[in-house]
Every structure is written in structure tokens, then in C-alpha cells.
Motif scaffolding. Structure first.
Motif, PDB file in Angstrom:
ATOM      1  N   GLU A   1       0.837  -1.189   0.000  1.00  0.00           N
ATOM      2  CA  GLU A   1       0.000   0.000   0.000  1.00  0.00           C
ATOM      3  C   GLU A   1       0.886   1.259   0.000  1.00  0.00           C
ATOM      4  O   GLU A   1       1.729   1.444   0.869  1.00  0.00           O
ATOM      5  N   GLY A   2       0.691   2.122  -1.009  1.00  0.00           N
ATOM      6  CA  GLY A   2       1.482   3.345  -1.120  1.00  0.00           C
ATOM      7  C   GLY A   2       2.787   3.153  -1.837  1.00  0.00           C
ATOM      8  O   GLY A   2       3.666   4.036  -1.759  1.00  0.00           O
ATOM      9  N   GLY A   3       2.998   2.050  -2.561  1.00  0.00           N
ATOM     10  CA  GLY A   3       4.269   1.791  -3.229  1.00  0.00           C
ATOM     11  C   GLY A   3       4.192   1.800  -4.731  1.00  0.00           C
ATOM     12  O   GLY A   3       5.111   1.304  -5.392  1.00  0.00           O
ATOM     13  N   LYS A   4       3.138   2.363  -5.321  1.00  0.00           N
ATOM     14  CA  LYS A   4       2.994   2.335  -6.778  1.00  0.00           C
ATOM     15  C   LYS A   4       3.992   3.261  -7.472  1.00  0.00           C
ATOM     16  O   LYS A   4       4.420   2.999  -8.599  1.00  0.00           O
ATOM     17  N   ASN A   5       4.352   4.372  -6.820  1.00  0.00           N
ATOM     18  CA  ASN A   5       5.238   5.345  -7.469  1.00  0.00           C
ATOM     19  C   ASN A   5       6.704   4.930  -7.448  1.00  0.00           C
ATOM     20  O   ASN A   5       7.546   5.638  -8.017  1.00  0.00           O
ATOM     21  N   ILE A   6       7.023   3.830  -6.806  1.00  0.00           N
ATOM     22  CA  ILE A   6       8.425   3.410  -6.706  1.00  0.00           C
ATOM     23  C   ILE A   6       8.968   2.997  -8.067  1.00  0.00           C
ATOM     24  O   ILE A   6      10.150   3.181  -8.358  1.00  0.00           O
ATOM     25  N   MET A   7       8.132   2.465  -8.944  1.00  0.00           N
ATOM     26  CA  MET A   7       8.579   2.005 -10.261  1.00  0.00           C
ATOM     27  C   MET A   7       8.694   3.136 -11.271  1.00  0.00           C
ATOM     28  O   MET A   7       9.001   2.882 -12.448  1.00  0.00           O
ATOM     29  N   ASP A   8       8.479   4.380 -10.846  1.00  0.00           N
ATOM     30  CA  ASP A   8       8.600   5.503 -11.778  1.00  0.00           C
ATOM     31  C   ASP A   8      10.040   5.720 -12.211  1.00  0.00           C
ATOM     32  O   ASP A   8      10.296   6.306 -13.267  1.00  0.00           O
ATOM     33  N   THR A   9      11.004   5.285 -11.392  1.00  0.00           N
ATOM     34  CA  THR A   9      12.417   5.431 -11.747  1.00  0.00           C
ATOM     35  C   THR A   9      12.791   4.386 -12.792  1.00  0.00           C
ATOM     36  O   THR A   9      12.649   3.180 -12.549  1.00  0.00           O
ATOM     37  N   PRO A  10      13.263   4.800 -13.970  1.00  0.00           N
ATOM     38  CA  PRO A  10      13.603   3.810 -15.017  1.00  0.00           C
ATOM     39  C   PRO A  10      14.810   2.975 -14.609  1.00  0.00           C
ATOM     40  O   PRO A  10      15.733   3.454 -13.952  1.00  0.00           O
ATOM     41  N   GLY A  11      14.809   1.711 -15.008  1.00  0.00           N
ATOM     42  CA  GLY A  11      15.937   0.823 -14.746  1.00  0.00           C
ATOM     43  C   GLY A  11      15.921   0.185 -13.380  1.00  0.00           C
ATOM     44  O   GLY A  11      16.817  -0.606 -13.053  1.00  0.00           O
ATOM     45  N   ARG A  12      14.968   0.487 -12.525  1.00  0.00           N
ATOM     46  CA  ARG A  12      14.921  -0.071 -11.176  1.00  0.00           C
ATOM     47  C   ARG A  12      14.342  -1.478 -11.228  1.00  0.00           C
ATOM     48  O   ARG A  12      13.282  -1.703 -11.829  1.00  0.00           O
TER      49      ARG A  12
ATOM     50  N   MET B   1      16.317  -3.360  -3.965  1.00  0.00           N
ATOM     51  CA  MET B   1      16.401  -3.076  -5.399  1.00  0.00           C
ATOM     52  C   MET B   1      17.807  -2.658  -5.759  1.00  0.00           C
ATOM     53  O   MET B   1      18.656  -2.487  -4.883  1.00  0.00           O
ATOM     54  N   ASN B   2      18.066  -2.492  -7.024  1.00  0.00           N
ATOM     55  CA  ASN B   2      19.427  -2.216  -7.469  1.00  0.00           C
ATOM     56  C   ASN B   2      19.931  -0.840  -7.038  1.00  0.00           C
ATOM     57  O   ASN B   2      21.138  -0.585  -7.079  1.00  0.00           O
ATOM     58  N   ASP B   3      19.050   0.055  -6.568  1.00  0.00           N
ATOM     59  CA  ASP B   3      19.504   1.389  -6.156  1.00  0.00           C
ATOM     60  C   ASP B   3      18.904   1.853  -4.827  1.00  0.00           C
ATOM     61  O   ASP B   3      19.208   2.951  -4.360  1.00  0.00           O
ATOM     62  N   CYS B   4      18.050   1.037  -4.196  1.00  0.00           N
ATOM     63  CA  CYS B   4      17.422   1.464  -2.944  1.00  0.00           C
ATOM     64  C   CYS B   4      16.928   0.255  -2.160  1.00  0.00           C
ATOM     65  O   CYS B   4      16.952  -0.878  -2.667  1.00  0.00           O
ATOM     66  N   LEU B   5      16.496   0.516  -0.934  1.00  0.00           N
ATOM     67  CA  LEU B   5      15.949  -0.521  -0.046  1.00  0.00           C
ATOM     68  C   LEU B   5      14.601  -0.036   0.461  1.00  0.00           C
ATOM     69  O   LEU B   5      14.493   1.045   1.055  1.00  0.00           O
ATOM     70  N   LEU B   6      13.555  -0.843   0.231  1.00  0.00           N
ATOM     71  CA  LEU B   6      12.196  -0.506   0.652  1.00  0.00           C
ATOM     72  C   LEU B   6      11.830  -1.350   1.870  1.00  0.00           C
ATOM     73  O   LEU B   6      12.017  -2.577   1.865  1.00  0.00           O
ATOM     74  N   ILE B   7      11.338  -0.694   2.926  1.00  0.00           N
ATOM     75  CA  ILE B   7      10.852  -1.380   4.125  1.00  0.00           C
ATOM     76  C   ILE B   7       9.337  -1.196   4.177  1.00  0.00           C
ATOM     77  O   ILE B   7       8.834  -0.062   4.167  1.00  0.00           O
ATOM     78  N   ALA B   8       8.618  -2.308   4.253  1.00  0.00           N
ATOM     79  CA  ALA B   8       7.154  -2.280   4.327  1.00  0.00           C
ATOM     80  C   ALA B   8       6.706  -3.090   5.541  1.00  0.00           C
ATOM     81  O   ALA B   8       7.286  -4.145   5.842  1.00  0.00           O
ATOM     82  N   THR B   9       5.681  -2.605   6.234  1.00  0.00           N
ATOM     83  CA  THR B   9       5.166  -3.307   7.413  1.00  0.00           C
ATOM     84  C   THR B   9       3.972  -4.161   7.025  1.00  0.00           C
ATOM     85  O   THR B   9       3.261  -3.868   6.063  1.00  0.00           O
ATOM     86  N   TRP B  10       3.752  -5.217   7.793  1.00  0.00           N
ATOM     87  CA  TRP B  10       2.621  -6.108   7.533  1.00  0.00           C
ATOM     88  C   TRP B  10       1.327  -5.434   7.963  1.00  0.00           C
ATOM     89  O   TRP B  10       1.265  -4.793   9.016  1.00  0.00           O
ATOM     90  N   LEU B  11       0.282  -5.624   7.149  1.00  0.00           N
ATOM     91  CA  LEU B  11      -1.038  -5.086   7.493  1.00  0.00           C
ATOM     92  C   LEU B  11      -1.800  -6.118   8.312  1.00  0.00           C
ATOM     93  O   LEU B  11      -1.902  -7.291   7.904  1.00  0.00           O
ATOM     94  N   PRO B  12      -2.332  -5.718   9.464  1.00  0.00           N
ATOM     95  CA  PRO B  12      -3.093  -6.698  10.260  1.00  0.00           C
ATOM     96  C   PRO B  12      -4.397  -7.098   9.563  1.00  0.00           C
ATOM     97  O   PRO B  12      -4.820  -8.245   9.636  1.00  0.00           O
ATOM     98  N   ASN B  13      -5.024  -6.130   8.896  1.00  0.00           N
ATOM     99  CA  ASN B  13      -6.282  -6.406   8.187  1.00  0.00           C
ATOM    100  C   ASN B  13      -6.031  -6.286   6.692  1.00  0.00           C
ATOM    101  O   ASN B  13      -5.927  -5.178   6.155  1.00  0.00           O
ATOM    102  N   ARG B  14      -5.864  -7.400   6.026  1.00  0.00           N
ATOM    103  CA  ARG B  14      -5.543  -7.374   4.592  1.00  0.00           C
ATOM    104  C   ARG B  14      -6.778  -6.998   3.774  1.00  0.00           C
ATOM    105  O   ARG B  14      -7.899  -7.368   4.097  1.00  0.00           O
ATOM    106  N   ARG B  15      -6.497  -6.265   2.687  1.00  0.00           N
ATOM    107  CA  ARG B  15      -7.576  -5.873   1.764  1.00  0.00           C
ATOM    108  C   ARG B  15      -7.219  -6.372   0.377  1.00  0.00           C
ATOM    109  O   ARG B  15      -6.393  -5.764  -0.322  1.00  0.00           O
TER     110      ARG B  15
END
Length: 686
Positions: free
Chosen positions: A136-147, A174-188
Motif C-alpha cells: 500500500e502506497g508503493g505504486k510510485n516506486i517504479m517511476d524510476t527507469p531501470g529499477r 532493489m538495485n539502487d534502494c531498499l524498501l521497508i514495508a510493514t505487515w497489514l493486520p487487516n488485509r484488503r
């Protein structure tokens, strides 16, 4: 000790001594109760002597015990620091070992890649896209080309302070960054994680955390000034994370380096051809100079990461050396966009290093070690061009240290003993601080004014503690005078380094000393009035020759000639009231001169004048009211003693102590000339 006592001592000190057998033999050999009592007394005497010797040894070695305890405390602190350094060194060695192992693994992986084709970058991007759809909230991460995705997995985050588990996370490397995401207690639907943080690979360092059961399989990510600790599922996954993180960071650095080397410089605009043979094209030199700035050197490429490591390992000198090396390299180079980018990265590390050094000098840190303990952080701040901030923090640190030392000083029952300890602690700390300041800021003369201002504020803190113990507790004037004398003597020690705070000390004490002089003056006046009300105008009878000799010594110490008023017996041809008044006034004068400085001149002078007037007016009133010729003659004798003996001594002693005559006291003596008795009548004439 007697021979019997020595034999008994040797018997009791022998290693094979058995108390039960000894008592049994003693009972069998004794003739009766008396022998047992005598033997008991011998043992008791031996015990008392042993206890006395032990007490003497304790007193004799008391200072050594204190010094040993201090040394043990300092040694404990140093051993703790040494243990911390060894732990860090071991962690670094483990990281180096893992790096060497990962190098071998890289060579093996390259051979495997030659045999088996690697999945395409497009496939990696599609895999990353499908995974990020679950965040959730990670759609814009792929905007960087080559990632693209390199590695991912579940981790457990722990609190850095108390090492307790906080939450379960999923990490995407990823090849240029590290993403940390937390688990959602209530999945949607397909969404399983929530975006938490995204870190550029150049913005953090990875450190292995030594296993300390039950805390194991952990590694730390350092993003100064913050850090996060994660725990892998097992040691194998932890090792994979460390190896892949290190490999990915190196690949990114290598890729960026090759990219910069392969960049083709834009061709300059062709200038118009000039027919003038003396026309020199000056625009070519700056372009050539810009292209000659070589930032592809390995140490420059790794400089930001090396600075992060130095800051994390508290190697402040190494970090500043790297910065000096870079500044020296870029000193004569033109400012290009590449240099600007490098400067931005380095400036961020300089800011982080400055924050660490500021924290090292903060009063919240340990104040043990004295001023020398701050030298390391101060010197590095000065090298960074932060001499003003270093001066401010150094002085704040020392102020907190002095205040803590004063607060921890135990208040003794004897005021003078407490003042000796207080002055010793404060002025020794001030002297050490001044010497350390002179050593650290020798090339920054502009900071000396700040030290002078700080010294005045520190003196104000000292005077507050001094006055609270000496003046607020209503100590006698003699005790107050001795305490002020001790403070002045200690203050003179500061002149060794060219710092004279005597005037500051006097100006801060003047209010309390004035109040003490007025208070003691009022006490003397009240006591004199009380004695005057009970005055019978009779000669003193000291009863014993010893008491008379003691009184003569007291008067002689005051500078008063007293022999003509005494005889062979124990009688004194003066009134008790006049003698008591003389001793009290001379004591007040001596203590006042110990406290004297120019601001107190009129206060001391007026106090003496008021005290003298009380006695003179009483004598004058008694002369006018007394009808008995014999008593009148005795009163006249006392008046003559005051006028011709006491007052000249007061004037002379005041002039010696102050350095100039007291005109007010001279006028007072002239205006209070005693009357003479006419022998043929009972009247008195001037």
C-alpha cells in the motif's frame, strides 16, 4: 608488650590454632576462677591493642585508600571503553571476512552466469511490479527507469534501545534502494504490506550485530543519526542479506563510476574565426579546466561511504583527515556540476559529523576526566571551521562540570572547612579550564572574550554557594572574615595565567559583607547599651593573676597600652563596661579590615563611628549625672582611657589597614574631649 603477651599473640596467630582445644587445655591447667579471669584480661588487652593498631593503619593509609578507589574507578571506565573498542574491531574483522567470502562467491556466480543465462531486466522489473502491487502506497516506486528487484524477504524489527521486538516487516532490496514495508493486520484483497520507508543505497551502512542469545541473526542499518535493527529467520538468511546488500551497494558504486567515465562531453560551440593574429581565445581554458577535474579516483568515489563508516565508528580524526584531503585536492579546481554534487554529499556528512561532536561536548555526557576529556571533540570542531561553536560548547560543558562538583560537595559542620574545600574545587577547576582553553584555542584569539565572560558567570555561581554557607547561616564576623580571606587567596592563583577576578569577587560579595558589618555593628551597640544600663562604675576585680595576665595579653595584641591601669594585685582601675567595649570594638575593627576593600570604606568608617558614639555618650551622660566626687573621678579616668588611649589606636590601626587617615574619626575624638575635675570643688570644667 611483655614476653607472655608475645607468646600469646604468636599462639593465636599460628595457622594451626584450634580454639576448642585451646580452651579445653586452659581449663585443665588453671587452678581456679582467678587464673581464667587473668587470662581473659590478657586476651582482651591483646584484642584492644590489635584494634588500636588497625585503626592507626587505616588513618595512616586513608589517603591511599581514597586514591586507590579513584584509580580503580578510572580503570573500570577505561576497561569498559577498551571492551567496546575490541567489540567494534571484531565486528569490522567479521565484515572484512564476509566481504572476502562474498568476493569468492562473486567469481563463482560469474562462472555460473556464463553457463546459465540470467533472467532479463524486464523480467526482474515485472517481478518487482507484481510484488509492489501488494504494498500500500508503493505504486510510485517504479517511476524510476531501470529499477529492478534484487532480493526480498521477511524480517523482524527490534527497538535499538531496549532490544525488544517492534513489528514484522518485509524488505525489498532493489538495485539502487531498499524498501521497508510493514505487515497489514487487516488485509484488503492482494494488499499485504504498507509502505514504511525507502532508503537510497548510498545513504546507509550495513553492520553485522554479534549474536548474544537470545538476540541472534541480527544486522543493523545505520542512517545517521538514526539506526534500525532487523532479525532474519535464521543465520543462513542473515548471511544472504549481508552478502547481497554489500554486493548490491558495490555494483551501484561501480555502475555509477563507469557511467561517469563513459559520459561523452558536449562539444563546445564553434567560435568565430578571427583574422587578428594577436587575438587569443580565452574561453578554451575554462572548458579544458572543467574537463580536467578528475573525480573518478577510487578514494573520491568511496569518500561519502568512508565518512559514514568513520562517523559510525567514532573515528572523528579520520573523518576530518578525509575532508582535509578532499579540500586540498579541490582547492585549485574549478567548480563544475560534478564537483557541486560531490560537495552536496560531503556537506551532509559534515553536518552529521558536527552533530556527533556537538553531542560529545553536551553537558548530558559524562563529565569525568576534567577539561582534557573534551580536547578531542573541540580540536576536530576547530578543524571543521566551527571554532565559535566549539568555544561555546566547551564552556557550557565546563560550567556544568563545575556546578556538579559544587553540588556534590558535602556540607560540613565547620563552615571554614567547607569553604576551604569549595575554594579548592572551584579555583582548581577554573585554573585547569583556563589552561586547557589556552591550549585548545591558541590560534583563535577572538574566543578569549567569551572565556572572560564565562569566568564571571562561573564566579557568580561560586559566590552563590559561598554566600549561602557563610552569610545566610549567620556566621560570626570573624568566621566570615576568615572565609573571605581564603577566597581572596585562592583567587590570586589565577594571576598565574593572566586572569584577575579579584574585582569581580569583591563586587559580588560587597552586598553580603555590608549586611554582615551592619548586623555585627547592631549586635555590638545592643550589647553595649545593655551593659551601660547595668553600669555601677566600679573597678574590675579579676580574682586571679592568670586572668589579669590574660587580659593584658589581649590588650597588648590590640595595640593598647594597659600597664598604667593595673597594679600588683588583681584589680584594674577601669570599669568592666569600658574594658568589654574596648575588646569588642577592636575585634570588630580587625575583622572589618580583613574584609575591607574600597567599596566598603564608608560602611566600615560609619559603623566604627556609631559604635564609639554609644560609649562616649554614655560616659558623658554619667559625668553630668553623677554627684559622688569619688565615682566622678573614676568615670573621668575611664573617659581619659577612651579618649587618650583607645581612640588613637583605632585611628592608627584604621590608617594602617586602609592606607589613608580617617578624618571622621579624628573629628570625633576632637569633639569628645573629656572634662577635667576641679580638686577644690565637685564641679567639672572643660
Amino acid at each position: 608488650m611483655s614476653e607472655t603477651g608475645n607468646r600469646l599473640r604468636k599462639l593465636l596467630e599460628s595457622p594451626n590454632f584450634d580454639p576448642q582445644n585451646y580452651v579445653k587445655q586452659l581449663s585443665q591447667q588453671s587452678d581456679g576462677d582467678r587464673d581464667l579471669q587473668e587470662h581473659r584480661q590478657k586476651i582482651q588487652n591483646l584484642a584492644d591493642e590489635t584494634a588500636q593498631n588497625l585503626k592507626k593503619n587505616v588513618y595512616k593509609n586513608y589517603r591511599q585508600f581514597i586514591e586507590t578507589a579513584k584509580e580503580i574507578s578510572y580503570l573500570e571506565s577505561e576497561m569498559y571503553q577498551l571492551s567496546h573498542i575490541l567489540t567494534e574491531q571484531k565486528s569490522i574483522m567479521e565484515s572484512i571476512t564476509q566481504a572476502l567470502l562474498s568476493t569468492d562467491k562473486d567469481e563463482t556466480s560469474k562462472e555460473m552466469q556464463a553457463a546459465f543465462p540470467k533472467e532479463t531486466e524486464e523480467l526482474k522489473q515485472r517481478t518487482l511490479t507484481s510484488l509492489l502491487e501488494k504494498v500500500e502506497g508503493g505504486k510510485n516506486i517504479m517511476d524510476t527507469p531501470g529499477r529492478h528487484l534484487v532480493y526480498n524477504g521477511d524480517l523482524v524489527e527490534f527497538d535499538v534501545d531496549n532490544m525488544s521486538p517492534i513489528q514484522k516487516v518485509h524488505a525489498f532490496l532493489m538495485n539502487d534502494c531498499l524498501l521497508i514495508a510493514t505487515w497489514l493486520p487487516n488485509r484488503r484483497g492482494t494488499v499485504k504490506y504498507k509502505y514504511n520507508a525507502l532508503y537510497d543505497l548510498e545513504s546507509f551502512a550495513v553492520v553485522n550485530v554479534k549474536d548474544n542469545p537470545p538476540m541472534k541473526d541480527m544486522f543493523k542499518i545505520l542512517m545517521f543519526p538514526d539506526s534500525r535493527i532487523f532479525q532474519a529467520e535464521n543465520s543462513k538468511i542473515k548471511k544472504e542479506w549481508l552478502e547481497i546488500l554489500d554486493e548490491t551497494k558495490k555494483n551501484k558504486v561501480s555502475k555509477d563510476r563507469h557511467k561517469k567515465e563513459e559520459e561523452v562531453p558536449t562539444s563546445p560551440v564553434r567560435a568565430e574565426v578571427s583574422t587578428n593574429p594577436f587575438d587569443i581565445d580565452d574561453d578554451d581554458e575554462p572548458v579544458d579546466a572543467e574537463e580536467n577535474v578528475d573525480l573518478s579516483l577510487e578514494w573520491i568515489q568511496e569518500l561519502p561511504e568512508d565518512l559514514d563508516v568513520c562517523i559510525a565508528q567514532r573515528d572523528f580524526e579520520g573523518a576530518v583527515d578525509l575532508l582535509d584531503k578532499l579540500n586540498e585536492y579541490l582547492k585549485d579546481q574549478p567548480i563544475t556540476p560534478k564537483v557541486k554534487d560531490l560537495r552536496l554529499k560531503v556537506d551532509e556528512r559534515v553536518r552529521q559529523l558536527t552533530e556527533v561532536l556537538v553531542f560529545e561536548l553536551s553537558p548530558d555526557r559524562s563529565l569525568r576526566g576534567g577539561p582534557k576529556a573534551t580536547r578531542r571533540a573541540v580540536s576536530q570542531l576547530i578543524r571543521l571551521g566551527q571554532s565559535t561553536k566549539a568555544c561555546e560548547l566547551f564552556l557550557k560543558n565546563r560550567a556544568a562540570a563545575v556546578q556538579t562538583a559544587i553540588r556534590q560537595l558535602r556540607i560540613e559542620g565547620a563552615t571554614l572547612l567547607y569553604i576551604h574545600k569549595l575554594c579548592n574545587i572551584f579555583f582548581t577547576s577554573l585554573l585547569e579550564t583556563a589552561k586547557e582553553f589556552e591550549m585548545d584555542f591558541a590560534g583563535n584569539t577572538g574566543c578569549y572574550s567569551a572565556f572572560v565572560v564565562w569566568s564571571r558567570s562561573a564566579m557568580r555561581m561560586f559566590v552563590d554557594a559561598f554566600s549561602k554557607q557563610v552569610f545566610d547561616s549567620k556566621e560570626s564576623l570573624s568566621t566570615a572574615a576568615e572565609c573571605v580571606k581564603v577566597a581572596k587567596e585562592h583567587c590570586q592563583q589565577l594571576t598565574e595565567i593572566g586572569l584577575d577576578l579579584t574585582f569581580t569577587l569583591q563586587s559580588l560579595l560587597v552586598k553580603d559583607i555590608k549586611a554582615a558589618l551592619h548586623s555585627y555593628k547592631d549586635i555590638i551597640i545592643e550589647a553595649t547599651k545593655h551593659r551601660n544600663s547595668e553600669e555601677m562604675w566600679r573597678r574590675m576585680n579579676l580574682m586571679t593573676p592568670e586572668a589579669l595576665a590574660k587580659l593584658k595579653d589581649e590588650m597588648r595584641s590590640c595595640g593598647i597600652s594597659f600597664e598604667q591601669y593595673t597594679g600588683d594585685d588583681c584589680w584594674v582601675n577601669l570599669s568592666y563596661t569600658i574594658v568589654a567595649f574596648t575588646k569588642q570594638m577592636m575585634s570588630f575593627l580587625e575583622e572589618g579590615l580583613k574584609l575591607y576593600f574600597p567599596e566598603l570604606h564608608m560602611v566600615l568608617l560609619e559603623s566604627l563611628r556609631e559604635i564609639i558614639l554609644v560609649a562616649v555618650q554614655h560616659v558623658d551622660y554619667s559625668l553630668r549625672c553623677e554627684q559622688d566626687p569619688e565615682k566622678k573621678s573614676f568615670i573621668m579616668l575611664n573617659a581619659t582611657f577612651l579618649h587618650d588611649t583607645v581612640l588613637p589606636v583605632v585611628e592608627r590601626r584604621f590608617e594602617e589597614g586602609v592606607g589613608k587617615p580617617a578624618k571622621q574619626l579624628q573629628d570625633l575624638r576632637k569633639s569628645t574631649r573629656p572634662v577635667r575635675i576641679n580638686p577644690e570643688s565637685t564641679t567639672s570644667v572643660v
